[in-house]
Motif scaffolding. Structure first.
Motif, PDB file in Angstrom:
ATOM      1  N   PHE A  70       0.824  -1.213   0.000  1.00  0.00           N
ATOM      2  CA  PHE A  70       0.000   0.000   0.000  1.00  0.00           C
ATOM      3  C   PHE A  70       0.857   1.261   0.000  1.00  0.00           C
ATOM      4  O   PHE A  70       0.527   2.240  -0.680  1.00  0.00           O
ATOM      5  CB  PHE A  70      -0.963  -0.023   1.187  1.00  0.00           C
ATOM      6  CG  PHE A  70      -1.921  -1.178   1.116  1.00  0.00           C
ATOM      7  CD1 PHE A  70      -2.978  -1.170   0.221  1.00  0.00           C
ATOM      8  CD2 PHE A  70      -1.746  -2.294   1.909  1.00  0.00           C
ATOM      9  CE1 PHE A  70      -3.847  -2.239   0.126  1.00  0.00           C
ATOM     10  CE2 PHE A  70      -2.613  -3.373   1.829  1.00  0.00           C
ATOM     11  CZ  PHE A  70      -3.663  -3.346   0.934  1.00  0.00           C
ATOM     12  N   ALA A  74       0.828   4.054  -3.078  1.00  0.00           N
ATOM     13  CA  ALA A  74       0.570   5.470  -2.783  1.00  0.00           C
ATOM     14  C   ALA A  74       1.713   6.341  -3.295  1.00  0.00           C
ATOM     15  O   ALA A  74       1.477   7.385  -3.925  1.00  0.00           O
ATOM     16  CB  ALA A  74       0.366   5.668  -1.285  1.00  0.00           C
ATOM     17  N   SER A  81      -2.466   8.800   1.162  1.00  0.00           N
ATOM     18  CA  SER A  81      -3.225   7.573   1.407  1.00  0.00           C
ATOM     19  C   SER A  81      -4.728   7.818   1.475  1.00  0.00           C
ATOM     20  O   SER A  81      -5.518   7.026   0.960  1.00  0.00           O
ATOM     21  CB  SER A  81      -2.750   6.902   2.699  1.00  0.00           C
ATOM     22  OG  SER A  81      -1.414   6.490   2.555  1.00  0.00           O
ATOM     23  N   ASP A  82      -5.136   8.933   2.090  1.00  0.00           N
ATOM     24  CA  ASP A  82      -6.574   9.183   2.225  1.00  0.00           C
ATOM     25  C   ASP A  82      -7.249   9.585   0.915  1.00  0.00           C
ATOM     26  O   ASP A  82      -8.462   9.727   0.847  1.00  0.00           O
ATOM     27  CB  ASP A  82      -6.858  10.209   3.320  1.00  0.00           C
ATOM     28  CG  ASP A  82      -6.284  11.583   3.017  1.00  0.00           C
ATOM     29  OD1 ASP A  82      -5.506  11.733   2.051  1.00  0.00           O
ATOM     30  OD2 ASP A  82      -6.609  12.526   3.757  1.00  0.00           O
ATOM     31  N   LEU A  84      -6.868   7.614  -1.703  1.00  0.00           N
ATOM     32  CA  LEU A  84      -6.932   6.343  -2.410  1.00  0.00           C
ATOM     33  C   LEU A  84      -8.073   5.486  -1.896  1.00  0.00           C
ATOM     34  O   LEU A  84      -8.420   5.521  -0.715  1.00  0.00           O
ATOM     35  CB  LEU A  84      -5.607   5.596  -2.253  1.00  0.00           C
ATOM     36  CG  LEU A  84      -4.415   6.315  -2.891  1.00  0.00           C
ATOM     37  CD1 LEU A  84      -3.113   5.734  -2.386  1.00  0.00           C
ATOM     38  CD2 LEU A  84      -4.496   6.226  -4.399  1.00  0.00           C
ATOM     39  N   ALA A  97      -5.504  -2.041   4.082  1.00  0.00           N
ATOM     40  CA  ALA A  97      -5.564  -0.756   3.382  1.00  0.00           C
ATOM     41  C   ALA A  97      -6.021   0.339   4.342  1.00  0.00           C
ATOM     42  O   ALA A  97      -5.439   1.432   4.382  1.00  0.00           O
ATOM     43  CB  ALA A  97      -6.493  -0.849   2.179  1.00  0.00           C
ATOM     44  N   TRP A 102      -5.861   4.299   3.813  1.00  0.00           N
ATOM     45  CA  TRP A 102      -6.676   4.284   2.605  1.00  0.00           C
ATOM     46  C   TRP A 102      -8.154   4.185   2.970  1.00  0.00           C
ATOM     47  O   TRP A 102      -8.528   3.676   4.021  1.00  0.00           O
ATOM     48  CB  TRP A 102      -6.347   3.070   1.754  1.00  0.00           C
ATOM     49  CG  TRP A 102      -5.030   3.049   1.063  1.00  0.00           C
ATOM     50  CD1 TRP A 102      -3.824   3.488   1.551  1.00  0.00           C
ATOM     51  CD2 TRP A 102      -4.770   2.521  -0.225  1.00  0.00           C
ATOM     52  NE1 TRP A 102      -2.839   3.247   0.634  1.00  0.00           N
ATOM     53  CE2 TRP A 102      -3.391   2.654  -0.473  1.00  0.00           C
ATOM     54  CE3 TRP A 102      -5.571   1.931  -1.196  1.00  0.00           C
ATOM     55  CZ2 TRP A 102      -2.802   2.241  -1.656  1.00  0.00           C
ATOM     56  CZ3 TRP A 102      -4.986   1.509  -2.378  1.00  0.00           C
ATOM     57  CH2 TRP A 102      -3.612   1.674  -2.608  1.00  0.00           C
TER      58      TRP A 102
END
Length: 122
Positions: A70, A74, A81-82, A84, A97, A102
């Protein structure tokens, strides 16, 4: 190559992903695959027409649900990450995730991407 028997495309999901792409969102395939099978998915099954690219375990050197998978996706995507979203049918991948920041949806038979997206704001 022998992948025909385990390759089942979800046409409804592909249509929903197409709608997301038409709305300007990027769609990538993030999968645990080796090189030959990844090529089969993109080229023979035609998933390359339905996504903007693919991140897969053999190329990354890590597999879902490993944190490194992950983090690498990214970084390669150039997104936080937020930003995705993972749509996956394996609960452990969804949990991993989310642990990496995520958004994640567990895909089940009868799931609707548009319905799930109403609960998530990316």
């Amino acid at each position: 190559m022998g992948f025909e028997n385990d390759a089942r495309l979800n046409i409804e999901l592909l249509e929903e992903l197409h709608q997301q792409r038409e709305a300007g969102k990027k769609v990538y395939l993030a999968t645990n695959q080796e090189h030959v099978r990844a090529a089969y998915l993109i080229e023979v099954l035609g998933l390359g027409r339905h996504c903007d690219g693919m991140y897969y375990s053999a190329a990354l050197g890590s597999r879902k649900p490993d944190r490194a998978f992950f983090e690498q996706v990214a970084a390669l995507a150039g997104l936080q990450s937020d930003q995705l979203l993972l749509v996956d049918d394996t609960p452990a991948n969804v949990v991993a995730a989310r642990a990496c920041g995520w958004n994640a949806i567990e895909w089940r038979k009868g799931s609707s991407l548009s319905a799930a997206l109403t609960e998530i704001e990316i």
